[in-house]
Design an enzyme around this catalytic site. Structure first.
Site, short mmCIF file in Angstrom:
data_model
loop_
_atom_site.label_atom_id
_atom_site.label_comp_id
_atom_site.label_asym_id
_atom_site.label_seq_id
_atom_site.Cartn_x
_atom_site.Cartn_y
_atom_site.Cartn_z
N ASP A 133 -87.89 53.49 41.52
CA ASP A 133 -86.61 54.11 41.89
C ASP A 133 -86.44 55.37 41.05
OD1 ASP A 133 -84.02 54.80 42.49
OD2 ASP A 133 -83.12 52.92 41.80
N GLU B 235 -87.91 54.51 45.98
CA GLU B 235 -86.48 54.62 46.28
C GLU B 235 -85.91 55.96 45.81
OE1 GLU B 235 -82.32 52.36 45.08
OE2 GLU B 235 -84.21 51.24 45.10
N GLU C 275 -78.29 53.64 49.49
CA GLU C 275 -77.23 53.05 48.67
C GLU C 275 -76.04 53.98 48.49
OE1 GLU C 275 -77.58 53.32 44.09
OE2 GLU C 275 -79.61 52.90 44.77
N HIS D 103 -78.58 47.25 48.63
CA HIS D 103 -78.55 47.61 47.22
C HIS D 103 -77.65 46.67 46.42
CE1 HIS D 103 -76.31 49.91 44.02
NE2 HIS D 103 -77.55 50.09 43.61
N GLU E 104 -81.54 42.51 45.93
CA GLU E 104 -81.81 43.13 44.63
C GLU E 104 -80.88 42.53 43.59
OE1 GLU E 104 -81.87 47.54 42.47
OE2 GLU E 104 -80.81 47.28 44.38
#
Length: 364
Positions: free
Chosen positions: A200, A226, A252, A302, A322
């Site tokens: 990410d 991500e 997200e 998310h 997650e």
């Protein structure tokens, strides 16, 4: 069925300073918190809604108590579509995204929790699902960690039974791709070949640099990459997707079905990661999921796993949940006995609605 009428709306703000100075590629995390809403009916039931905040929690609470809450009084909790449209248009001039939408999301989640409790059904069953066990991955690995701390947290995630993990890239604000590559290599060597590994970047890169990094770490079998570029840079997301075969996760920071539509039509997403506590609540997320299914994309929301578990269970394209290590402590304080993953699986409680109970003593 006894008709319920909403009589009271309350909001509580919980915030905890982060003492150890977590840093991702683009910002330092100073506070974690939740805004918890309780919607009470004349028949004695309470619906729970929640959103989270790192900044601006006071504005969320004010929006709920002063503006949204009074419009719920006297309403039937089953009017979720009508209430959603009314509140959306009520604030559309100042709040089609951002903090006011976090407030709307919490209100809508509380109404769905009430609907499940009135029907005496867990929310995943009410939504048409029947999977009690949902995969979940561990998420952490801040760019502020040195290499030893990064590897240590990855190994701790594996020790706790997670079969998939996600760590941060974008050290030095995304200006040192070589170091990111080295860190990814060390993590993969430590965890072995059988653990799913995601990264990410938290909006760190321009598309060209993101593609370069992706292609340098692809040999480490990256499940998805991500937010490689700024979340609103849909052309940049598309360029990233065209430049590498690592799947792209994003969403997200998007709001409403219209945000999902733009990502999808922009060919800018593989794993759609929209967040029910931001994007408009369950009423809106059901439309988002339908869009993702129409384009045969994975739905991988998310954070906030205890709200999303019901949606992932019910969605045919639901991939996994997650679990943010950063939120573990505050989640344990806000809720009594919230389910904890075992061997990378979260088991949904067979309790009505969200299946969550607030820790009232802590909230007081």
């Amino acid at each position: 069925m006894i008709r319920h009428v909403i009589r009271e709306v309350r909001a509580d703000l919980i915030a905890s300073p982060v003492q150890t100075g977590f840093q991702d590629a683009t910002r330092k995390v100073e506070t974690v918190g939740m805004c918890v809403i309780r919607v009470n009916t004349d028949q004695g039931l309470t619906g729970i809604g929640v959103t989270y905040h790192e900044v601006g929690g006071e504005a969320i609470k004010e929006m709920i108590e002063r503006y949204y809450g009074p419009k719920l009084i006297g309403r039937d909790p089953f009017e979720t579509e009508e209430i959603w449209e009314e509140l959306f248009h009520y604030a559309r001039g100042v709040g089609r995204k951002g903090l006011s939408f976090c407030a709307l999301s919490a209100v809508d989640i509380a109404l769905w929790d009430l609907k499940g409790k009135i029907m005496d059904l867990p929310l995943y069953r009410l939504l048409g699902g029947n999977k009690k066990k949902v995969p979940v991955y561990a998420s952490g690995g801040w760019t502020s960690y040195d290499d030893d701390a990064l590897v240590a947290e990855a190994l701790e995630m594996v020790r706790r039974g997670y079969k998939m993990i996600k760590l941060k890239v974008g050290v030095e604000g995304g200006r040192n791709i070589r170091r990111d590559t080295q860190r990814c290599r060390k993590v993969r060597e430590a965890i072995g070949p059988d653990i799913g590994f995601m990264v990410d970047a938290n909006n760190a890169f321009h598309s060209g640099d993101a593609v370069r990094l992706a292609n340098e770490i692809r040999e480490y079998d990256i499940l998805f990459f991500e937010e490689p570029v700024f979340a609103d840079d849909i052309p940049g997301l598309r360029r990233f997707r065209q430049g590498t075969d690592i799947p792209l996760g994003t969403g997200e920071h998007e709001y409403t079905r219209y945000g999902a539509r733009d990502l999808i039509l922009g060919e800018a997403v593989d794993y759609l990661q929209m967040d029910v506590t931001r994007c408009g609540g369950i009423t809106e997320m059901l439309k988002v999921i339908a869009l993702s299914q129409a384009w045969n994309l994975a739905f991988a929301p998310h954070a906030m796993e205890h709200i999303h578990m019901h949606l992932v269970s019910a969605a045919a394209n639901g991939a996994f949940l997650e679990r943010l290590f950063l939120f573990e402590d505050i989640t344990a304080m806000v809720f009594k006995d919230a389910p904890v993953p075992e061997e990378g699986i979260l088991t949904i409680p067979d309790k009505p609605g969200l299946g969550l109970e607030l820790n009232s003593e802590f909230l007081r």
